[in-house]
Design a protein around this motif. Structure first.
Motif, PDB file in Angstrom:
ATOM      1  N   ILE A   1       9.467 -23.374 -48.134  1.00 37.64           N
ATOM      2  CA  ILE A   1       8.294 -22.521 -49.161  1.00 37.64           C
ATOM      3  C   ILE A   1       7.758 -21.455 -47.927  1.00 37.64           C
ATOM      4  CG2 ILE A   1       6.281 -22.742 -50.128  1.00 37.64           C
ATOM      5  CD1 ILE A   1       6.961 -25.369 -50.868  1.00 37.64           C
ATOM      6  N   PRO A   2       7.893 -20.324 -48.471  1.00 37.20           N
ATOM      7  CA  PRO A   2       7.511 -19.139 -47.674  1.00 37.20           C
ATOM      8  C   PRO A   2       5.974 -19.351 -47.245  1.00 37.20           C
ATOM      9  CG  PRO A   2       8.568 -18.376 -49.752  1.00 37.20           C
ATOM     10  CD  PRO A   2       8.541 -19.845 -49.815  1.00 37.20           C
ATOM     11  N   SER A   3       5.732 -19.101 -46.070  1.00 30.99           N
ATOM     12  CA  SER A   3       4.461 -19.063 -45.359  1.00 30.99           C
ATOM     13  C   SER A   3       3.947 -17.764 -45.302  1.00 30.99           C
ATOM     14  CB  SER A   3       4.075 -19.925 -44.153  1.00 30.99           C
ATOM     15  OG  SER A   3       4.990 -19.015 -43.246  1.00 30.99           O
ATOM     16  N   VAL A   4       2.607 -17.300 -45.782  1.00 33.78           N
ATOM     17  CA  VAL A   4       2.005 -15.953 -45.727  1.00 33.78           C
ATOM     18  C   VAL A   4       0.923 -16.240 -44.715  1.00 33.78           C
ATOM     19  CG1 VAL A   4       1.009 -14.198 -47.005  1.00 33.78           C
ATOM     20  CG2 VAL A   4       2.644 -15.731 -47.882  1.00 33.78           C
ATOM     21  N   SER A   5       0.862 -15.101 -43.836  1.00 32.00           N
ATOM     22  CA  SER A   5      -0.479 -15.158 -42.848  1.00 32.00           C
ATOM     23  C   SER A   5      -0.728 -13.518 -42.643  1.00 32.00           C
ATOM     24  CB  SER A   5       0.040 -15.517 -41.478  1.00 32.00           C
ATOM     25  OG  SER A   5       1.258 -14.906 -40.837  1.00 32.00           O
ATOM     26  N   ALA A   6      -1.956 -13.588 -42.780  1.00 34.87           N
ATOM     27  CA  ALA A   6      -2.514 -12.049 -42.398  1.00 34.87           C
ATOM     28  C   ALA A   6      -3.234 -11.993 -41.046  1.00 34.87           C
ATOM     29  CB  ALA A   6      -3.381 -11.676 -43.750  1.00 34.87           C
ATOM     30  N   GLY A   7      -3.623 -10.756 -40.805  1.00 35.69           N
ATOM     31  CA  GLY A   7      -4.445 -10.426 -39.591  1.00 35.69           C
ATOM     32  C   GLY A   7      -4.778  -9.079 -39.235  1.00 35.69           C
ATOM     33  N   THR A   8      -5.286  -8.790 -38.128  1.00 37.78           N
ATOM     34  CA  THR A   8      -5.787  -7.088 -37.728  1.00 37.78           C
ATOM     35  C   THR A   8      -5.244  -7.233 -36.279  1.00 37.78           C
ATOM     36  OG1 THR A   8      -7.484  -5.767 -37.811  1.00 37.78           O
ATOM     37  CG2 THR A   8      -8.026  -8.103 -37.484  1.00 37.78           C
TER      38      THR A   8
ATOM     39  N   ALA B   1       0.344  -8.538 -42.627  1.00 38.02           N
ATOM     40  CA  ALA B   1       0.663  -9.754 -43.429  1.00 38.02           C
ATOM     41  C   ALA B   1       2.131 -10.048 -43.106  1.00 38.02           C
ATOM     42  CB  ALA B   1       0.548  -9.501 -44.889  1.00 38.02           C
ATOM     43  N   THR B   2       2.771 -11.376 -42.811  1.00 37.73           N
ATOM     44  CA  THR B   2       3.837 -11.708 -42.463  1.00 37.73           C
ATOM     45  C   THR B   2       4.346 -12.754 -43.514  1.00 37.73           C
ATOM     46  OG1 THR B   2       3.275 -11.206 -40.230  1.00 37.73           O
ATOM     47  CG2 THR B   2       5.351 -12.753 -40.703  1.00 37.73           C
ATOM     48  N   VAL B   3       5.340 -12.785 -43.831  1.00 42.12           N
ATOM     49  CA  VAL B   3       6.009 -13.784 -44.684  1.00 42.12           C
ATOM     50  C   VAL B   3       7.195 -14.468 -44.127  1.00 42.12           C
ATOM     51  CG1 VAL B   3       6.994 -14.544 -47.032  1.00 42.12           C
ATOM     52  CG2 VAL B   3       5.169 -12.821 -46.926  1.00 42.12           C
ATOM     53  N   GLN B   4       7.150 -15.741 -43.799  1.00 41.22           N
ATOM     54  CA  GLN B   4       8.392 -16.544 -43.154  1.00 41.22           C
ATOM     55  C   GLN B   4       8.820 -17.659 -44.243  1.00 41.22           C
ATOM     56  OE1 GLN B   4       7.322 -17.280 -39.223  1.00 41.22           O
ATOM     57  NE2 GLN B   4       7.433 -15.308 -38.347  1.00 41.22           N
ATOM     58  N   ALA B   5      10.031 -17.950 -44.074  1.00 42.65           N
ATOM     59  CA  ALA B   5      10.615 -19.139 -44.805  1.00 42.65           C
ATOM     60  C   ALA B   5      11.925 -19.632 -44.187  1.00 42.65           C
ATOM     61  CB  ALA B   5      10.743 -18.881 -46.235  1.00 42.65           C
ATOM     62  N   LEU B   6      11.913 -21.105 -44.175  1.00 44.66           N
ATOM     63  CA  LEU B   6      13.488 -21.310 -43.536  1.00 44.66           C
ATOM     64  C   LEU B   6      14.377 -21.193 -44.760  1.00 44.66           C
ATOM     65  CD1 LEU B   6      14.928 -23.047 -41.535  1.00 44.66           C
ATOM     66  CD2 LEU B   6      14.186 -25.103 -42.530  1.00 44.66           C
ATOM     67  N   VAL B   7      15.632 -20.675 -44.392  1.00 41.67           N
ATOM     68  CA  VAL B   7      16.515 -20.589 -45.407  1.00 41.67           C
ATOM     69  C   VAL B   7      17.587 -21.377 -45.360  1.00 41.67           C
ATOM     70  CG1 VAL B   7      18.399 -19.040 -46.364  1.00 41.67           C
ATOM     71  CG2 VAL B   7      15.948 -18.098 -45.549  1.00 41.67           C
ATOM     72  N   TYR B   8      18.165 -21.762 -44.093  1.00 42.10           N
ATOM     73  CA  TYR B   8      19.360 -22.736 -44.059  1.00 42.10           C
ATOM     74  C   TYR B   8      19.397 -23.590 -42.869  1.00 42.10           C
ATOM     75  CZ  TYR B   8      24.008 -24.260 -43.165  1.00 42.10           C
ATOM     76  OH  TYR B   8      25.138 -24.998 -43.048  1.00 42.10           O
ATOM     77  N   SER B   9      19.167 -24.998 -43.122  1.00 42.80           N
ATOM     78  CA  SER B   9      19.072 -25.804 -41.787  1.00 42.80           C
ATOM     79  C   SER B   9      19.423 -27.129 -41.989  1.00 42.80           C
ATOM     80  CB  SER B   9      17.728 -25.888 -41.280  1.00 42.80           C
ATOM     81  OG  SER B   9      17.688 -26.512 -40.180  1.00 42.80           O
ATOM     82  N   ILE B  10      20.672 -27.417 -41.672  1.00 42.78           N
ATOM     83  CA  ILE B  10      21.102 -28.954 -41.889  1.00 42.78           C
ATOM     84  C   ILE B  10      20.271 -29.634 -41.129  1.00 42.78           C
ATOM     85  CG2 ILE B  10      23.220 -30.513 -41.307  1.00 42.78           C
ATOM     86  CD1 ILE B  10      24.958 -28.328 -42.169  1.00 42.78           C
ATOM     87  N   PRO B  11      20.033 -29.681 -40.005  1.00 42.65           N
ATOM     88  CA  PRO B  11      18.739 -30.529 -39.145  1.00 42.65           C
ATOM     89  C   PRO B  11      17.642 -30.761 -39.994  1.00 42.65           C
ATOM     90  CG  PRO B  11      19.864 -29.407 -37.649  1.00 42.65           C
ATOM     91  CD  PRO B  11      20.049 -28.660 -38.895  1.00 42.65           C
ATOM     92  N   GLN B  12      17.074 -29.828 -40.805  1.00 40.55           N
ATOM     93  CA  GLN B  12      15.860 -29.642 -41.446  1.00 40.55           C
ATOM     94  C   GLN B  12      15.916 -30.904 -42.602  1.00 40.55           C
ATOM     95  OE1 GLN B  12      13.097 -28.788 -40.620  1.00 40.55           O
ATOM     96  NE2 GLN B  12      11.780 -29.777 -42.146  1.00 40.55           N
TER      97      GLN B  12
ATOM     98  N   PHE C   1      14.113 -16.473 -43.032  1.00 41.49           N
ATOM     99  CA  PHE C   1      13.980 -15.227 -43.575  1.00 41.49           C
ATOM    100  C   PHE C   1      12.408 -14.628 -43.402  1.00 41.49           C
ATOM    101  CE2 PHE C   1      11.400 -13.065 -47.173  1.00 41.49           C
ATOM    102  CZ  PHE C   1      12.089 -11.870 -47.070  1.00 41.49           C
ATOM    103  N   TYR C   2      12.145 -13.538 -43.147  1.00 43.36           N
ATOM    104  CA  TYR C   2      10.751 -12.971 -42.740  1.00 43.36           C
ATOM    105  C   TYR C   2      10.846 -11.721 -43.325  1.00 43.36           C
ATOM    106  CZ  TYR C   2      12.900  -9.551 -39.541  1.00 43.36           C
ATOM    107  OH  TYR C   2      13.633  -8.313 -39.016  1.00 43.36           O
ATOM    108  N   MET C   3       9.418 -11.125 -43.427  1.00 39.09           N
ATOM    109  CA  MET C   3       9.062 -10.091 -44.064  1.00 39.09           C
ATOM    110  C   MET C   3       7.664  -9.631 -43.696  1.00 39.09           C
ATOM    111  SD  MET C   3       8.794  -8.450 -47.929  1.00 39.09           S
ATOM    112  CE  MET C   3       7.652  -9.735 -48.475  1.00 39.09           C
ATOM    113  N   GLN C   4       7.551  -8.356 -43.027  1.00 39.34           N
ATOM    114  CA  GLN C   4       6.283  -8.087 -42.559  1.00 39.34           C
ATOM    115  C   GLN C   4       5.636  -6.715 -42.788  1.00 39.34           C
ATOM    116  OE1 GLN C   4       6.365  -7.861 -38.033  1.00 39.34           O
ATOM    117  NE2 GLN C   4       4.081  -8.011 -37.904  1.00 39.34           N
ATOM    118  N   TYR C   5       4.223  -6.320 -43.210  1.00 39.91           N
ATOM    119  CA  TYR C   5       3.878  -5.208 -43.619  1.00 39.91           C
ATOM    120  C   TYR C   5       2.560  -4.952 -42.656  1.00 39.91           C
ATOM    121  CZ  TYR C   5       0.770  -2.069 -46.095  1.00 39.91           C
ATOM    122  OH  TYR C   5      -0.033  -0.945 -46.144  1.00 39.91           O
TER     123      TYR C   5
END
Length: 459
Positions: free
Chosen positions: A83-90, A110-121, A287-291
């Motif tokens: 599930i994407p995690s969202v964090s914000a800072g300055t 703001a940063t959004v991160q999420a695991l896309v593919y991982s067999i160990p997970q 996956f990551y996305m940053q603003y």
């Protein structure tokens, strides 16, 4: 004269509030009266109620419930990695910056991160799910153990109470016997040793009664600790004890919850070790996305670029991590493999110990069943002998007074027959409890404790 007019809208809330306050005070007063109830006052409590109270009050059950909550949180944590995690800072500067700092100052980001593919997970999620099942099995096992302890203590207390009643009657009969022997010894009919033997019988019965009273006190304390009720406040309801099934070792074994929990833990550890091993060579995609909302406040970062730095900046992508050489991961995989091996051995050990307990209890039940039958037959024989003695006392033995005739039955024989009958009753009660205890333990070892609990709550 009482008015029967209807209440107004303003009066209805006041009346409702007054009734609520009265109800609260009644509940508080009732609880206070129950808590402050003297130990001498007894309340009849059924076996099903005692088991329910013991399960709710048990620290072991509450600890097992906490383990279930933790295992559920671990499973949720392992699944939430996708599930994407969202964090914000300055990144606002505190002092004016000099030169190029490497990262543009931002008012906020703001940063959004999420695991896309991982067999160990996926392995870790399965391991956490097995862990949750194991915790639930341990909770069930803890509840069954508390139910067994409470049922055994309750049934034993019922048997001890009945034995105490018989012991009190036995003490009265032995005292009468001692009085009769004293009179016969003083009259020269019997030897002094007969009187001393009667006094010894009185002392032995007194010692046995004291032992039973001490055992009753211990059982009352045990039930008080189990249920949380004041010691001595529980009066046994014999009718609430259902008949214990005549279980034997040849009954199909479902496996107790404790053994099942150990097997699930071993499975969880093994799955965890597979995930740790696969993490040493399988890639992982994220996956990551940053603003960034950049700022020129207290810095001259735009002077280092050909064009002014835009205030709004957005970046995204897929991060691919391929393990090539990581000794830490290899060590962790070996550690988890060792944990999995140990958990497997412990599960096998628990299963073998349970099989040994089943074999031991099966043999004990056959022996205890025979002992209970013998004790019951002796009780019936003693009862019939007492009836015979009482009949002879009332009607005479009918053999006459000539040579070869049997002597007339005396009050001494009556008291001795009564003492023997009460003793056989106590022996039968004790044998019956030992048999019931062994049967309940075998039910638990075979994994059929639920059958007893369903019968208990359905009574």
């Amino acid at each position: 004269m009482i008015s029967s007019r209807p209440l107004t809208n303003c009066e209805r809330p006041r009346v409702g509030l007054a009734r609520s306050r009265i109800a609260v005070w009644i509940l508080v007063g009732g609880a206070a009266a129950l808590i402050g109830m003297p130990a001498g006052l007894h309340a009849q409590v059924s076996l099903a109620t005692v088991v329910d109270l013991a399960q709710r009050n048990s620290t072991g059950v509450r600890a097992a419930q906490a383990d279930v909550n933790k295992a559920s949180a671990v499973l949720s944590e392992s699944k939430d990695s996708v599930i994407p995690s969202v964090s914000a800072g300055t990144g606002l500067p505190v002092f004016p910056e000099i030169g190029f700092t490497g990262s543009p100052p931002s008012i906020w980001n703001a940063t959004v991160q999420a695991l896309v593919y991982s067999i160990p997970q996926k392995r870790y999620i399965d391991a956490a799910r097995f862990g949750l099942h194991a915790a639930s099995a341990r909770l069930k096992d803890a509840r069954e153990q508390v139910a067994l302890d409470a049922s055994t203590a309750y049934i034993e207390l019922d048997a001890v109470n009945q034995e105490l009643n018989a012991a009190h009657q036995q003490g009265q009969f032995s005292t009468r016997l001692a009085d009769i022997e004293q009179q016969r010894a003083e009259a020269g009919v019997d030897a002094l040793s007969e009187w001393l033997q009667a006094k010894l019988t009185v002392a032995e019965i007194k010692l046995k009664r004291l032992h039973l009273e001490a055992r009753r006190s211990v059982l009352e304390k045990q039930l008080a600790i189990l249920t949380g009720l004041p010691q001595g406040s529980i009066r046994i309801d014999h009718a609430s004890i259902p008949e214990i099934p005549q279980v034997h070792g040849d009954l199909s074994a479902r496996g107790p919850s404790g053994v099942h929990a150990a097997q699930l833990i071993a499975q969880s550890k093994f799955t965890q070790s597979r995930g740790d091993e696969e993490s040493t060579y399988l890639p992982e995609l994220r996956f990551y996305m940053q603003y960034n909302r950049n700022t020129n406040l207290l810095n001259d970062v735009s002077s280092f670029f050909a064009k002014p730095l835009p205030p709004n900046n957005l970046s995204s992508g897929i991060s691919i991590q391929v393990p090539i050489f990581d000794m830490g991961r290899h060590a962790r995989a070996k550690e988890s493999a060792a944990d999995a091996l140990r958990a497997t051995v412990e599960a096998e050990q628990a299963e073998k110990q349970n099989e040994l307990a089943i074999a031991d209890l099966s043999g004990s039940i056959r022996e205890l069943d025979t002992q209970a039958e013998i004790a019951s037959l002796k009780q019936q024989i003693a009862n019939e002998q007492l009836k015979t003695v009482l009949t002879q006392l009332e009607l005479g033995n009918g053999t006459g007074s000539g040579p070869g005739s049997q002597p007339q039955t005396s009050p001494k024989a009556e008291q001795q027959a009564r003492i023997d009958e009460r003793q056989r009753t106590e022996d039968a009660l004790d044998a019956g409890f030992e048999l019931a205890k062994a049967r309940l333990s075998l039910l638990r070892a075979l994994g059929h404790m639920d059958d007893w609990l369903h019968e208990l709550h359905g009574k």
